[in-house]
Design a protein around this motif. Structure first.
Motif, PDB file in Angstrom:
ATOM      1  N   CYS A  67       0.773  -1.217  -0.001  1.00 38.96           N
ATOM      2  CA  CYS A  67       0.146   0.008  -0.014  1.00 38.96           C
ATOM      3  C   CYS A  67       0.915   1.185   0.006  1.00 38.96           C
ATOM      4  CB  CYS A  67      -0.977  -0.070   0.967  1.00 38.96           C
ATOM      5  SG  CYS A  67      -0.050  -0.039   2.997  1.00 38.96           S
ATOM      6  N   VAL A  68       1.879   1.109   0.708  1.00 35.68           N
ATOM      7  CA  VAL A  68       2.910   2.285   0.942  1.00 35.68           C
ATOM      8  C   VAL A  68       3.441   2.585  -0.674  1.00 35.68           C
ATOM      9  CG1 VAL A  68       4.997   3.198   1.737  1.00 35.68           C
ATOM     10  CG2 VAL A  68       3.505   2.146   3.138  1.00 35.68           C
ATOM     11  N   ARG A  69       3.843   1.479  -1.279  1.00 31.90           N
ATOM     12  CA  ARG A  69       4.523   1.883  -2.563  1.00 31.90           C
ATOM     13  C   ARG A  69       3.518   2.349  -3.669  1.00 31.90           C
ATOM     14  NH1 ARG A  69       6.969  -2.930  -0.628  1.00 31.90           N
ATOM     15  NH2 ARG A  69       5.354  -4.290  -2.026  1.00 31.90           N
ATOM     16  N   TYR A  70       2.200   1.831  -3.512  1.00 34.71           N
ATOM     17  CA  TYR A  70       1.139   2.177  -4.508  1.00 34.71           C
ATOM     18  C   TYR A  70       0.457   3.568  -4.227  1.00 34.71           C
ATOM     19  CZ  TYR A  70      -2.271   0.488  -7.860  1.00 34.71           C
ATOM     20  OH  TYR A  70      -2.969   0.465  -9.072  1.00 34.71           O
ATOM     21  N   CYS A  71       0.361   3.979  -3.064  1.00 38.96           N
ATOM     22  CA  CYS A  71      -0.351   5.100  -2.885  1.00 38.96           C
ATOM     23  C   CYS A  71       0.560   6.540  -3.564  1.00 38.96           C
ATOM     24  CB  CYS A  71      -0.103   5.508  -1.294  1.00 38.96           C
ATOM     25  SG  CYS A  71      -0.931   7.304  -0.848  1.00 38.96           S
ATOM     26  N   PRO A  72      -0.281   6.841  -4.561  1.00 36.65           N
ATOM     27  CA  PRO A  72       0.259   8.040  -5.320  1.00 36.65           C
ATOM     28  C   PRO A  72       0.518   9.419  -4.658  1.00 36.65           C
ATOM     29  CG  PRO A  72      -2.121   7.736  -5.823  1.00 36.65           C
ATOM     30  CD  PRO A  72      -1.791   6.830  -4.893  1.00 36.65           C
ATOM     31  N   THR A  73      -0.042   9.594  -3.477  1.00 37.24           N
ATOM     32  CA  THR A  73       0.363  10.931  -2.734  1.00 37.24           C
ATOM     33  C   THR A  73       1.316  10.597  -1.614  1.00 37.24           C
ATOM     34  OG1 THR A  73      -1.791  10.721  -1.158  1.00 37.24           O
ATOM     35  CG2 THR A  73      -1.922  11.818  -3.616  1.00 37.24           C
ATOM     36  N   ARG A  74       1.735   9.353  -1.279  1.00 29.33           N
ATOM     37  CA  ARG A  74       2.610   8.858  -0.246  1.00 29.33           C
ATOM     38  C   ARG A  74       2.130   9.321   1.047  1.00 29.33           C
ATOM     39  NH1 ARG A  74       8.139   8.706  -2.415  1.00 29.33           N
ATOM     40  NH2 ARG A  74       7.869   8.808  -4.595  1.00 29.33           N
ATOM     41  N   ALA A  75       0.506   9.107   1.085  1.00 23.98           N
ATOM     42  CA  ALA A  75       0.019   9.371   2.291  1.00 23.98           C
ATOM     43  C   ALA A  75       0.104   8.441   3.386  1.00 23.98           C
ATOM     44  CB  ALA A  75      -1.585   9.650   1.957  1.00 23.98           C
ATOM     45  N   LEU A  76       0.387   7.005   3.041  1.00 19.54           N
ATOM     46  CA  LEU A  76       0.637   5.884   3.523  1.00 19.54           C
ATOM     47  C   LEU A  76       2.037   5.648   3.960  1.00 19.54           C
ATOM     48  CD1 LEU A  76      -1.998   3.527   1.847  1.00 19.54           C
ATOM     49  CD2 LEU A  76      -1.958   4.301   4.377  1.00 19.54           C
ATOM     50  N   GLY A  77       2.400   5.431   5.377  1.00 18.92           N
ATOM     51  CA  GLY A  77       3.866   5.138   5.457  1.00 18.92           C
ATOM     52  C   GLY A  77       3.991   4.328   6.890  1.00 18.92           C
ATOM     53  N   PHE A  78       5.141   3.893   7.138  1.00 18.31           N
ATOM     54  CA  PHE A  78       5.591   3.481   8.237  1.00 18.31           C
ATOM     55  C   PHE A  78       6.383   4.105   9.380  1.00 18.31           C
ATOM     56  CE2 PHE A  78       4.854  -0.427   5.691  1.00 18.31           C
ATOM     57  CZ  PHE A  78       4.122  -1.137   6.377  1.00 18.31           C
ATOM     58  N   GLU A  79       5.997   4.367  10.302  1.00 20.11           N
ATOM     59  CA  GLU A  79       6.641   5.322  11.359  1.00 20.11           C
ATOM     60  C   GLU A  79       6.920   4.444  12.542  1.00 20.11           C
ATOM     61  OE1 GLU A  79       3.564   7.951  12.447  1.00 20.11           O
ATOM     62  OE2 GLU A  79       3.712   8.976  10.759  1.00 20.11           O
TER      63      GLU A  79
END
Length: 79
Positions: A67-79
């Motif tokens: 999902c992180v790689r697929y999100c076009p706006t980079r709204a998903l990420g690991f923290e």
């Protein structure tokens, strides 16, 4: 280059996400369309109601990062 060199090179790309948590940065998510990352999750850990930011079921998430790689706006990420 030997075959062992290839394995070493590939191992460096693998990140340890075991202590990370998937998060949605709502300020980066336009929330005006169906989230494309929802459909690529192999375990259905992401869901979306109408056009809101996606919700994450952390109990289902296997931290694969699709999902992180697929999100076009980079709204998903690991923290």
């Amino acid at each position: 280059m030997s075959i062992f060199g290839l394995f070493e090179k590939n191992d460096k790309k693998v990140k340890d996400l075991s202590n990370k948590t998937l998060r949605v940065q709502k300020l980066r998510c336009p929330q005006n369309h169906k989230c494309p990352a929802v459909r690529v999750c192999p375990v259905d850990a992401l869901s979306q109601s109408k056009f809101e930011a996606p919700k994450i079921d952390l109990k289902k998430c296997i931290k694969c990062g699709k999902c992180v790689r697929y999100c076009p706006t980079r709204a998903l990420g690991f923290e």
